[in-house]
Scaffold this motif. Structure first.
Motif, mmCIF file in Angstrom:
data_model
loop_
_atom_site.group_PDB
_atom_site.id
_atom_site.type_symbol
_atom_site.label_atom_id
_atom_site.label_comp_id
_atom_site.label_asym_id
_atom_site.label_seq_id
_atom_site.Cartn_x
_atom_site.Cartn_y
_atom_site.Cartn_z
ATOM 1 N N TYR A 83 -4.312 -6.461 2.478
ATOM 2 C CA TYR A 83 -4.314 -5.219 1.710
ATOM 3 C C TYR A 83 -5.718 -4.614 1.698
ATOM 4 C CZ TYR A 83 -3.594 -1.766 -1.929
ATOM 5 O OH TYR A 83 -3.529 -0.572 -2.611
ATOM 6 N N ILE A 84 -6.720 -5.445 1.492
ATOM 7 C CA ILE A 84 -8.104 -4.971 1.467
ATOM 8 C C ILE A 84 -8.478 -4.362 2.818
ATOM 9 C CG2 ILE A 84 -10.509 -5.767 1.307
ATOM 10 C CD1 ILE A 84 -9.410 -7.824 -0.818
ATOM 11 N N THR A 85 -8.062 -4.991 3.906
ATOM 12 C CA THR A 85 -8.333 -4.472 5.247
ATOM 13 C C THR A 85 -7.649 -3.120 5.453
ATOM 14 O OG1 THR A 85 -8.521 -6.718 6.105
ATOM 15 C CG2 THR A 85 -8.114 -4.977 7.710
ATOM 16 N N ILE A 86 -6.384 -3.024 5.068
ATOM 17 C CA ILE A 86 -5.639 -1.765 5.213
ATOM 18 C C ILE A 86 -6.263 -0.686 4.336
ATOM 19 C CG2 ILE A 86 -3.416 -0.641 4.801
ATOM 20 C CD1 ILE A 86 -2.093 -3.349 5.525
ATOM 21 N N TYR A 87 -6.657 -1.054 3.122
ATOM 22 C CA TYR A 87 -7.290 -0.105 2.207
ATOM 23 C C TYR A 87 -8.571 0.456 2.817
ATOM 24 C CZ TYR A 87 -9.809 1.677 -1.860
ATOM 25 O OH TYR A 87 -10.524 2.482 -2.728
ATOM 26 N N ILE A 98 0.839 -1.209 0.000
ATOM 27 C CA ILE A 98 0.000 0.000 0.000
ATOM 28 C C ILE A 98 0.872 1.257 0.000
ATOM 29 C CG2 ILE A 98 -0.420 0.405 2.464
ATOM 30 C CD1 ILE A 98 -3.489 0.688 1.458
ATOM 31 N N GLU A 99 2.030 1.204 0.645
ATOM 32 C CA GLU A 99 2.940 2.351 0.607
ATOM 33 C C GLU A 99 3.453 2.579 -0.817
ATOM 34 O OE1 GLU A 99 3.424 4.599 2.966
ATOM 35 O OE2 GLU A 99 2.002 3.445 4.177
ATOM 36 N N LEU A 100 3.806 1.505 -1.502
ATOM 37 C CA LEU A 100 4.252 1.616 -2.889
ATOM 38 C C LEU A 100 3.115 2.131 -3.771
ATOM 39 C CD1 LEU A 100 6.371 1.135 -5.101
ATOM 40 C CD2 LEU A 100 5.541 -1.225 -5.249
ATOM 41 N N ALA A 101 1.909 1.632 -3.543
ATOM 42 C CA ALA A 101 0.745 2.068 -4.325
ATOM 43 C C ALA A 101 0.457 3.551 -4.085
ATOM 44 C CB ALA A 101 -0.473 1.219 -3.971
ATOM 45 N N LYS A 102 0.626 4.019 -2.835
ATOM 46 C CA LYS A 102 0.445 5.449 -2.547
ATOM 47 C C LYS A 102 1.482 6.275 -3.298
ATOM 48 C CE LYS A 102 -1.270 4.937 2.197
ATOM 49 N NZ LYS A 102 -0.888 5.136 3.610
ATOM 50 N N GLU A 103 2.713 5.791 -3.264
ATOM 51 C CA GLU A 103 3.812 6.489 -3.940
ATOM 52 C C GLU A 103 3.551 6.596 -5.442
ATOM 53 O OE1 GLU A 103 8.311 5.211 -4.767
ATOM 54 O OE2 GLU A 103 7.791 5.262 -2.626
ATOM 55 N N LYS A 104 3.023 5.539 -6.033
ATOM 56 C CA LYS A 104 2.751 5.503 -7.477
ATOM 57 C C LYS A 104 1.350 6.032 -7.810
ATOM 58 C CE LYS A 104 6.546 3.228 -8.581
ATOM 59 N NZ LYS A 104 7.591 3.755 -9.424
ATOM 60 N N ASN A 105 0.575 6.386 -6.778
ATOM 61 C CA ASN A 105 -0.775 6.931 -6.952
ATOM 62 C C ASN A 105 -1.725 5.937 -7.633
ATOM 63 O OD1 ASN A 105 -2.632 8.940 -6.439
ATOM 64 N ND2 ASN A 105 -2.265 9.968 -8.393
ATOM 65 N N PRO A 161 0.990 -3.140 -13.143
ATOM 66 C CA PRO A 161 2.367 -3.600 -12.913
ATOM 67 C C PRO A 161 2.798 -3.598 -11.440
ATOM 68 C CG PRO A 161 2.308 -2.172 -14.828
ATOM 69 C CD PRO A 161 0.926 -2.150 -14.223
ATOM 70 N N VAL A 162 2.291 -2.678 -10.642
ATOM 71 C CA VAL A 162 2.627 -2.662 -9.211
ATOM 72 C C VAL A 162 2.108 -3.931 -8.543
ATOM 73 C CG1 VAL A 162 2.178 -1.497 -7.008
ATOM 74 C CG2 VAL A 162 2.750 -0.145 -9.027
ATOM 75 N N SER A 163 0.897 -4.331 -8.876
ATOM 76 C CA SER A 163 0.329 -5.556 -8.311
ATOM 77 C C SER A 163 1.093 -6.784 -8.795
ATOM 78 C CB SER A 163 -1.146 -5.703 -8.697
ATOM 79 O OG SER A 163 -1.884 -4.608 -8.245
ATOM 80 N N TYR A 164 1.422 -6.801 -10.063
ATOM 81 C CA TYR A 164 2.144 -7.949 -10.601
ATOM 82 C C TYR A 164 3.547 -8.051 -9.993
ATOM 83 C CZ TYR A 164 3.988 -11.422 -13.712
ATOM 84 O OH TYR A 164 4.553 -12.572 -14.194
ATOM 85 N N VAL A 185 -3.454 3.366 -5.550
ATOM 86 C CA VAL A 185 -4.023 2.638 -4.411
ATOM 87 C C VAL A 185 -5.330 1.952 -4.794
ATOM 88 C CG1 VAL A 185 -4.924 2.859 -2.059
ATOM 89 C CG2 VAL A 185 -2.909 4.157 -2.739
ATOM 90 N N ASP A 186 -6.204 2.666 -5.473
ATOM 91 C CA ASP A 186 -7.506 2.100 -5.849
ATOM 92 C C ASP A 186 -7.372 0.997 -6.895
ATOM 93 O OD1 ASP A 186 -8.873 3.837 -4.123
ATOM 94 O OD2 ASP A 186 -8.925 5.412 -5.638
ATOM 95 N N ILE A 187 -6.445 1.165 -7.825
ATOM 96 C CA ILE A 187 -6.236 0.154 -8.868
ATOM 97 C C ILE A 187 -5.698 -1.131 -8.238
ATOM 98 C CG2 ILE A 187 -4.894 -0.408 -10.935
ATOM 99 C CD1 ILE A 187 -4.970 2.642 -11.577
ATOM 100 N N VAL A 188 -4.741 -0.997 -7.325
ATOM 101 C CA VAL A 188 -4.182 -2.176 -6.656
ATOM 102 C C VAL A 188 -5.246 -2.843 -5.787
ATOM 103 C CG1 VAL A 188 -2.426 -2.990 -5.024
ATOM 104 C CG2 VAL A 188 -1.815 -1.311 -6.759
ATOM 105 N N TYR A 189 -6.127 -2.041 -5.191
ATOM 106 C CA TYR A 189 -7.250 -2.598 -4.416
ATOM 107 C C TYR A 189 -8.112 -3.488 -5.315
ATOM 108 C CZ TYR A 189 -11.780 -2.686 -2.012
ATOM 109 O OH TYR A 189 -12.965 -3.087 -1.430
ATOM 110 N N ASP A 190 -8.448 -2.992 -6.495
ATOM 111 C CA ASP A 190 -9.237 -3.792 -7.441
ATOM 112 C C ASP A 190 -8.492 -5.069 -7.839
ATOM 113 O OD1 ASP A 190 -11.285 -1.928 -7.389
ATOM 114 O OD2 ASP A 190 -10.584 -0.870 -9.181
ATOM 115 N N ASP A 191 -7.168 -4.952 -7.998
ATOM 116 C CA ASP A 191 -6.359 -6.125 -8.344
ATOM 117 C C ASP A 191 -6.366 -7.160 -7.221
ATOM 118 O OD1 ASP A 191 -5.756 -4.829 -10.707
ATOM 119 O OD2 ASP A 191 -3.733 -4.229 -10.079
#
Length: 178
Positions: free
Chosen positions: A97-101, A15-22, A72-75, A24-30
């Motif tokens: 991740y879903i819980t943290i999100y 989630i920190e990496l997803a925040k950095e790359k903006n 790509p972040v999720s992969y 977060v929502d896309i990775v949540y869906d993944d």
């Protein structure tokens, strides 16, 4: 170290990496997609958890299933986890991740089990009650269980309110039992 603490560490890093790359929502869906795929395909988690299947083969399975469908972040997390020989906990990482999100977005999940489907007024009443108690936006999951006879069971996190007729009858039965 327990699976849940390892999964929590990876999920926090993700989630920190997803925040950095903006993203977060896309990775949540993944993560929802991975969790859904894993729950519907028991063989996937069996293969990922098997010590007999080589890590290259596991990475090939993940690549075939997800490389074109996820960000790509999720992969990348799938690749890292596979290289660290922790493929068996990918579902726990997705769950964490879903819980943290949800916490990050201020979302509180609640489950209401009733004997009949809820009306819109009751749905709003339960949502408002949980929102007032938690101070968060409520995502209400509804379940119907005709064994309840009447009433409801409301579960929010690790707390539960059992106002079902079935539990009341059981209490009375225990009270009057010899």
């Amino acid at each position: 170290m327990s699976v849940s603490s390892v999964a929590a560490r990876y999920a926090k890093s993700l989630i920190e990496l997803a925040k950095e790359k903006n993203v977060v929502d896309i990775v949540y869906d993944d993560m929802l997609l991975f969790k859904d795929t894993a729950s519907k395909n028991r063989g996937l988690m069996l293969a990922l958890g098997s010590p007999v299947v080589r890590h290259e083969k596991k990475l090939g399975i993940l690549k075939a299933l997800f490389s074109e469908r996820v960000h790509p972040v999720s992969y990348t997390i799938f690749t890292i986890i596979t290289k660290k020989n922790r493929e068996a906990i990918l579902d726990a990482i997705a769950e964490e991740y879903i819980t943290i999100y949800n916490s990050y977005r201020g979302i509180q999940k609640a489950t209401i089990t009733s004997s009949t489907p809820l009306t819109d007024a009751l749905r709003k009443q339960f949502s408002d009650m949980v929102a007032e108690a938690t101070g968060k936006t409520v995502e209400l999951e509804e379940k119907v269980d005709d064994r309840l006879i009447g009433g409801y069971i409301l579960r929010v996190g690790d707390r539960q309110i059992d106002a079902s007729l079935r539990s009341r009858l059981n209490e009375l039965r225990l009270e009057f039992a010899p």
